[in-house]
Design a protein around this motif. Structure first.
Motif, PDB file in Angstrom:
ATOM      1  N   TYR A 164      34.571  27.992  32.064  1.00 23.27           N
ATOM      2  CA  TYR A 164      35.806  27.258  31.810  1.00 23.27           C
ATOM      3  C   TYR A 164      35.777  25.990  32.646  1.00 23.27           C
ATOM      4  CZ  TYR A 164      40.644  26.940  30.160  1.00 23.27           C
ATOM      5  OH  TYR A 164      41.799  26.562  29.511  1.00 23.27           O
ATOM      6  N   TYR A 176      37.863  22.284  33.708  1.00 18.44           N
ATOM      7  CA  TYR A 176      39.039  21.415  33.758  1.00 18.44           C
ATOM      8  C   TYR A 176      38.586  19.974  33.966  1.00 18.44           C
ATOM      9  CZ  TYR A 176      41.807  25.661  34.620  1.00 18.44           C
ATOM     10  OH  TYR A 176      42.401  26.901  34.529  1.00 18.44           O
ATOM     11  N   ALA A 218      43.525  15.913  22.085  1.00 19.67           N
ATOM     12  CA  ALA A 218      44.502  16.968  22.362  1.00 19.67           C
ATOM     13  C   ALA A 218      43.858  18.055  23.212  1.00 19.67           C
ATOM     14  CB  ALA A 218      45.014  17.564  21.057  1.00 19.67           C
ATOM     15  N   LYS A 219      44.499  18.374  24.329  1.00 15.28           N
ATOM     16  CA  LYS A 219      44.026  19.417  25.242  1.00 15.28           C
ATOM     17  C   LYS A 219      45.234  20.119  25.855  1.00 15.28           C
ATOM     18  CE  LYS A 219      39.449  18.724  25.687  1.00 15.28           C
ATOM     19  NZ  LYS A 219      38.480  19.737  25.241  1.00 15.28           N
ATOM     20  N   PRO A 220      45.075  21.391  26.248  1.00 15.58           N
ATOM     21  CA  PRO A 220      46.106  21.993  27.098  1.00 15.58           C
ATOM     22  C   PRO A 220      46.198  21.205  28.403  1.00 15.58           C
ATOM     23  CG  PRO A 220      44.580  23.666  26.273  1.00 15.58           C
ATOM     24  CD  PRO A 220      43.980  22.331  25.935  1.00 15.58           C
ATOM     25  N   SER A 276      36.138  15.494  26.497  1.00 17.30           N
ATOM     26  CA  SER A 276      35.934  16.342  25.320  1.00 17.30           C
ATOM     27  C   SER A 276      35.163  17.609  25.651  1.00 17.30           C
ATOM     28  CB  SER A 276      35.200  15.569  24.221  1.00 17.30           C
ATOM     29  OG  SER A 276      33.836  15.361  24.542  1.00 17.30           O
ATOM     30  N   ASN A 282      37.833  22.335  28.804  1.00 18.94           N
ATOM     31  CA  ASN A 282      38.754  23.211  28.077  1.00 18.94           C
ATOM     32  C   ASN A 282      40.208  22.805  28.252  1.00 18.94           C
ATOM     33  OD1 ASN A 282      36.397  25.246  29.300  1.00 18.94           O
ATOM     34  ND2 ASN A 282      36.825  25.505  27.126  1.00 18.94           N
ATOM     35  N   ALA A 283      40.528  22.207  29.393  1.00 15.48           N
ATOM     36  CA  ALA A 283      41.913  21.828  29.678  1.00 15.48           C
ATOM     37  C   ALA A 283      41.922  20.639  30.627  1.00 15.48           C
ATOM     38  CB  ALA A 283      42.680  22.997  30.284  1.00 15.48           C
ATOM     39  N   ASN A 321      35.705  17.981  21.147  1.00 16.60           N
ATOM     40  CA  ASN A 321      36.956  18.262  21.834  1.00 16.60           C
ATOM     41  C   ASN A 321      37.637  19.497  21.245  1.00 16.60           C
ATOM     42  OD1 ASN A 321      39.134  17.316  23.743  1.00 16.60           O
ATOM     43  ND2 ASN A 321      40.288  17.327  21.842  1.00 16.60           N
ATOM     44  N   MET A 322      37.570  19.649  19.937  1.00 18.76           N
ATOM     45  CA  MET A 322      38.156  20.807  19.282  1.00 18.76           C
ATOM     46  C   MET A 322      37.506  22.102  19.763  1.00 18.76           C
ATOM     47  SD  MET A 322      38.032  21.891  15.263  1.00 18.76           S
ATOM     48  CE  MET A 322      36.254  22.200  15.379  1.00 18.76           C
ATOM     49  N   THR A 367      35.949  22.820  22.578  1.00 20.97           N
ATOM     50  CA  THR A 367      36.297  23.189  23.950  1.00 20.97           C
ATOM     51  C   THR A 367      37.778  23.509  24.095  1.00 20.97           C
ATOM     52  OG1 THR A 367      36.440  20.829  24.494  1.00 20.97           O
ATOM     53  CG2 THR A 367      34.390  21.975  25.058  1.00 20.97           C
ATOM     54  N   ARG A 368      38.626  22.822  23.329  1.00 21.49           N
ATOM     55  CA  ARG A 368      40.065  23.102  23.391  1.00 21.49           C
ATOM     56  C   ARG A 368      40.366  24.542  22.954  1.00 21.49           C
ATOM     57  NH1 ARG A 368      41.734  19.531  19.878  1.00 21.49           N
ATOM     58  NH2 ARG A 368      42.112  20.962  18.153  1.00 21.49           N
TER      59      ARG A 368
END
Length: 248
Positions: A82, A84, A94-96, A134, A137-138, A221-222, A224-225
């Motif tokens: 994971y 950050y 778009a990411k958390p 990208s 994950n966040a 990016n998708m 990993t998101r």
């Protein structure tokens, strides 16, 4: 070679294309202030080792001595479960989004479950680029003054290390659910992304050519998101293979 996890359950701080040795040394000091020693460097501008970094690190030289050095970001995070990305800028991707407090609570819980966690810090001048973000994950964003949102590299490292150091073991349900997830490693996600890119290239999906690079960043990016599990990755590989098998 990727460094071994010899210093207990702690995240790895990855400095991406750092520009000044002094800032690398100051980041090492900030990490060791809160007991963190796992540093990786991606393509440091002035090369490595760097005497200015050593001088600034002072008593934190062992963080620099143990730092892994990598040519590119994918290699630096290949073994991580994971990731950050720290950024103060609004993004097209778009990411958390997490505060440092929330992110480090998650990181501590994941590390307690044996997962490898990385935190990315961008170069001093402009921070992380979209292609760097990208691969995370966040996002970690600090609630700073919107009219002056820039943090020095070492300040950003210090703030994040502080939040990790002060966390307790009193995790909430959502944090523990995340921590127990069997994530795919970054190298597995990278292989999935390449598989889809290659197949979609074959059918002319990335069109027009002038937009292809941006489309591929959005797709990475998708992946990993979604914070994919190993089972997810295997299923997605299998679905694509079956589709092309039928088409072929």
């Amino acid at each position: 070679m990727l460094d071994e996890d010899a210093n207990g359950p702690q995240p790895t701080f990855v400095l991406v294309r750092p520009q000044m040795g002094e800032n690398i040394g100051a980041a090492a000091r900030a990490m060791l202030n809160f007991g963190l020693e796992r540093m990786r460097l991606v393509d440091p501008r002035d090369g490595w080792p760097n005497q200015k970094a050593v001088a600034m690190a002072s008593g934190a030289g062992r963080v620099l001595d143990g730092a892994g050095v990598f040519d590119d970001l994918p290699d630096a995070i290949a073994d991580c479960d994971y990731v950050y990305a720290t950024t103060a800028r609004s993004r097209e991707l778009a990411k958390p989004v997490r505060t440092p407090e929330r992110a480090m609570a998650e990181a501590r819980a994941m590390r307690a479950e044996g997962k490898k966690v990385a935190v990315l810090f961008g170069p001093e001048r402009a921070g992380l680029e979209n292609h760097d973000v990208s691969r995370a994950n966040a996002i970690i964003t600090v609630p700073v003054n919107p009219d002056f949102a820039s943090l020095n590299l070492a300040q950003s490292v210090l703030l994040t290390a502080y939040e990790y150091g002060r966390q307790t073991l009193d995790y909430d349900h959502d944090v523990m659910s995340l921590a127990k997830t069997e994530f795919a490693t970054q190298v597995e996600v990278e292989a999935l992304a390449k598989h889809y890119e290659e197949r979609l290239d074959e059918v002319g999906y990335f069109f027009p050519e002038t937009k292809a690079a941006g489309m591929k960043i959005v797709m990475r990016n998708m992946w990993t998101r979604l914070a994919l599990t190993r089972a997810d990755v295997q299923m997605l590989h299998g679905m694509l293979r079956q589709v092309f098998r039928k088409l072929g």
